[in-house]
Design a protein around this motif. Structure first.
Motif, short mmCIF file in Angstrom:
data_model
loop_
_atom_site.label_atom_id
_atom_site.label_comp_id
_atom_site.label_asym_id
_atom_site.label_seq_id
_atom_site.Cartn_x
_atom_site.Cartn_y
_atom_site.Cartn_z
N LEU A 83 0.83 -1.21 0.00
CA LEU A 83 0.00 0.00 0.00
C LEU A 83 0.86 1.26 0.00
N ALA A 84 1.95 1.22 0.76
CA ALA A 84 2.86 2.37 0.79
C ALA A 84 3.51 2.59 -0.57
N LEU A 85 3.90 1.50 -1.23
CA LEU A 85 4.50 1.60 -2.57
C LEU A 85 3.49 2.16 -3.57
N LEU A 86 2.26 1.66 -3.52
CA LEU A 86 1.23 2.14 -4.43
C LEU A 86 0.96 3.63 -4.20
N SER A 87 0.93 4.04 -2.95
CA SER A 87 0.69 5.45 -2.64
C SER A 87 1.79 6.33 -3.23
N LEU A 88 3.04 5.89 -3.14
CA LEU A 88 4.14 6.66 -3.72
C LEU A 88 4.03 6.74 -5.24
N LEU A 89 3.70 5.64 -5.87
CA LEU A 89 3.60 5.62 -7.33
C LEU A 89 2.50 6.55 -7.84
N GLN A 90 1.49 6.80 -7.01
CA GLN A 90 0.40 7.69 -7.41
C GLN A 90 0.75 9.17 -7.28
N THR A 91 1.83 9.48 -6.57
CA THR A 91 2.11 10.89 -6.28
C THR A 91 2.87 11.61 -7.38
N ARG A 92 3.61 10.88 -8.21
CA ARG A 92 4.31 11.52 -9.32
C ARG A 92 4.48 10.54 -10.46
N ARG A 93 4.90 11.05 -11.62
CA ARG A 93 4.90 10.23 -12.83
C ARG A 93 5.94 9.12 -12.78
N ASP A 94 7.18 9.44 -12.48
CA ASP A 94 8.28 8.46 -12.53
C ASP A 94 8.99 8.37 -11.20
N TRP A 95 9.35 7.15 -10.84
CA TRP A 95 10.15 6.90 -9.64
C TRP A 95 11.32 6.00 -10.02
N GLY A 123 -3.39 -6.19 -10.76
CA GLY A 123 -4.06 -5.42 -11.80
C GLY A 123 -3.56 -4.01 -11.99
N TYR A 124 -2.53 -3.60 -11.27
CA TYR A 124 -2.00 -2.25 -11.42
C TYR A 124 -0.99 -2.21 -12.56
N PRO A 125 -1.24 -1.38 -13.59
CA PRO A 125 -0.34 -1.34 -14.77
C PRO A 125 0.91 -0.51 -14.48
N ARG A 142 6.71 3.45 -13.39
CA ARG A 142 5.67 4.43 -13.67
C ARG A 142 4.32 3.74 -13.62
N LEU A 143 3.37 4.33 -12.87
CA LEU A 143 2.01 3.81 -12.82
C LEU A 143 1.26 4.34 -14.04
N SER A 144 0.92 3.44 -14.97
CA SER A 144 0.32 3.84 -16.24
C SER A 144 -1.20 3.64 -16.20
N ALA A 145 -1.83 4.14 -17.26
CA ALA A 145 -3.27 3.92 -17.42
C ALA A 145 -3.52 2.50 -17.88
N THR A 162 -6.66 -0.81 -18.66
CA THR A 162 -7.96 -1.02 -19.31
C THR A 162 -9.10 -1.05 -18.29
N GLU A 163 -8.77 -1.29 -17.01
CA GLU A 163 -9.77 -1.27 -15.94
C GLU A 163 -9.29 -0.35 -14.83
N LEU A 164 -10.24 0.10 -14.01
CA LEU A 164 -9.92 1.00 -12.91
C LEU A 164 -9.60 0.18 -11.66
N PRO A 165 -8.33 0.14 -11.23
CA PRO A 165 -7.99 -0.61 -10.02
C PRO A 165 -8.31 0.21 -8.78
N PRO A 166 -8.24 -0.41 -7.59
CA PRO A 166 -8.42 0.37 -6.36
C PRO A 166 -7.41 1.50 -6.26
N LEU A 167 -7.83 2.65 -5.70
CA LEU A 167 -6.97 3.82 -5.57
C LEU A 167 -6.79 4.18 -4.11
N LEU A 168 -5.72 4.92 -3.83
CA LEU A 168 -5.44 5.40 -2.48
C LEU A 168 -5.48 6.92 -2.48
N PHE A 169 -6.05 7.51 -1.43
CA PHE A 169 -6.11 8.96 -1.31
C PHE A 169 -5.62 9.37 0.07
#
Length: 333
Positions: free
Chosen positions: A9-21, A48-50, A62-65, A67-74
Motif C-alpha cells: 500500500l505504501a509503494l502504491l501510494s508513492l507511485l500515485q504521487t508523481r509520474r516516474d520513480w 491489476g495495477y499497470p 511508472r504507474l500507467s493507465a 484497461t480497468e480502474l484498479p483500487p486507488l489510495l487517497f
C-alpha cells in the motif's frame, strides 16, 4: 520492515504521487532493498495495477493507465477534495450523472478512516453556481471542515474578517456553507449586527474555541438557494434585492460576460449569445451597467428597462451635442 500488505500500500501510494520513480528512490523511501522493490512491483502488477518499467541506471517505475480502474489510495486532503466535488456534482448535475456522483460519495464515506469520516460527514455544501472562468479562491480544507462541523453541531463561531487586525472578531451563528462563482461563503447570523450576513471563507481567520451552542434560525424565504440568489443579485443585504432588475440578451459568450459580472446571473443561450439578469438602484443606472458590455442588446423585460435605454440614449446624445468642437491642429510644413 513493515508487513508485505502495508508495504504494498505504501509503494502504491508513492507511485500515485508523481509520474516516474527510480528504484533507488523507492527503496530509500520505503527502507527496503531494490530486490524487494522489484518483487513488490510484480505483486502489484498481479493485482491489476499497470506499472511500467522505465529504463535507467538503476531502473525506474511508472504507474500507467490501464484497461480497468484498479483500487486507488487517497490522502486526507484528497479525500476531502473528492468528497466536496462529489457532493457538488450530486446536487448540480442532472440525470444519471447526479445519481452516479451520489453513489460514489456513499462509497467513499464507507471506506474512510474513522478519524476522517466524522469530519467529512459534517461537510454539507450547497452549490449556487453560474458560468465563470475565474480561478477558485484558495481555501484550506481544515477550515472548511471546521466550519462545517460548527454548522452541524450548531456551535457559534468567532473569527477575524478581512485585513483590519484592529477590528473586533465577528461573533456568528453559522448555518450554511456554499460555493458560488469559484468562491466559498459562510451564511451566518451576525450576533452583533442582529441580522443575516454572508462571509467569504478565504477572508476568515477562525478563533478557538468555538462559542456556545445555539438553536438554528430560519432563513428568509426558508430556502438556501433562493436566499443566496437574492443576496447576490441584490445589494448584498439579506433583507432584499435591488429595486430595479432586468433581463437582456447579449451577443457575447457567457464566459466573457461572467468574467466581468460580480452580482448577476449569466446563462448561456448559444456559444456566442447569453442571457444576463442584473440589478441596480435605478433604471438608467441599470441600462448604463448593461451598456458597458459593448455588445448588441435585446431587452427581455421589463418595459422600464427599455424606456431607460431610450432615456439614456437621449441623455448621451444631448451630452455629445454640447461638447465643443475640437480645434483642428495647425497645418505643418
Amino acid at each position: 520492515m513493515p508487513k508485505t500488505s502495508a508495504r504494498l500500500l505504501a509503494l502504491l501510494s508513492l507511485l500515485q504521487t508523481r509520474r516516474d520513480w527510480s528504484g533507488t528512490a523507492l527503496a530509500d523511501r520505503l527502507d527496503i532493498s531494490l530486490r524487494t522493490v522489484r518483487r513488490d512491483v510484480d505483486r502489484l502488477r498481479e493485482l491489476g495495477y499497470p506499472i511500467a518499467a522505465v529504463k535507467g541506471p538503476d531502473g525506474g517505475y511508472r504507474l500507467s493507465a490501464g484497461t480497468e480502474l484498479p483500487p486507488l489510495l487517497f490522502d486526507d486532503d484528497q479525500a476531502v477534495a473528492l468528497t466536496v466535488a462529489l457532493q457538488i456534482s450530486a446536487t448540480t448535475l442532472g440525470g444519471g450523472l447526479a445519481e452516479a456522483a451520489e453513489r460514489a460519495l456513499n462509497t467513499i464515506r464507507q471506506v474512510l478512516p474513522s478519524r476522517l469520516r466524522h469530519r467529512i460527514t459534517a461537510l454539507d455544501v450547497t452549490a449556487v453556481e453560474r458560468p465563470t472562468t475565474r480561478p477558485a479562491e484558495p481555501v484550506d480544507a481544515d477550515m472548511l471542515l471546521t466550519i462545517s462541523a460548527a454548522v452541524r453541531a450548531h456551535e457559534s463561531l468567532r473569527f477575524d474578517y478581512g485585513t483590519d487586525s484592529a477590528a473586533p472578531p465577528r461573533r456568528t451563528e453559522p448555518h450554511h456553507v456554499i460555493t458560488r462563482h469559484g468562491r466559498w461563503y459562510l451564511i451566518a447570523w451576525d450576533l452583533d449586527r442582529d441580522d443575516w450576513r454572508t462571509f467569504r471563507v478565504d477572508r476568515m481567520s477562525l478563533r478557538t474555541p468555538n462559542g456556545p451552542r445555539f438553536a438554528p434560525r430560519t432563513l428568509p424565504g426558508g430556502d438556501i438557494t433562493a436566499y443566496v440568489t437574492g443576496v447576490f443579485r441584490g445589494s448584498g443585504d439579506a433583507s432584499g434585492s435591488w429595486p430595479c432588475q432586468g433581463t437582456v440578451l447579449l451577443d457575447l459568450p457567457a464566459a466573457t460576460v461572467a468574467r466581468y459580472t460580480r452580482d448577476g446571473l449569466v446563462e448561456q443561450i448559444t456559444p456566442d449569445r447569453c442571457r444576463l439578469t442584473l440589478g441596480s438602484w435605478s433604471w438608467p443606472s441599470l441600462a448604463a451597467a448593461i451598456a458597458r458590455y459593448d455588445a448588441d442588446i435585446d431587452v427581455e423585460g421589463p418595459h422600464e428597462l427599455t424606456a431607460a435605454f431610450a432615456h439614456l440614449a437621449r441623455r448621451l446624445t444631448t451630452t455629445a451635442a454640447r461638447a465643443p468642437t475640437p480645434t483642428p491642429p495647425p497645418p505643418t510644413d
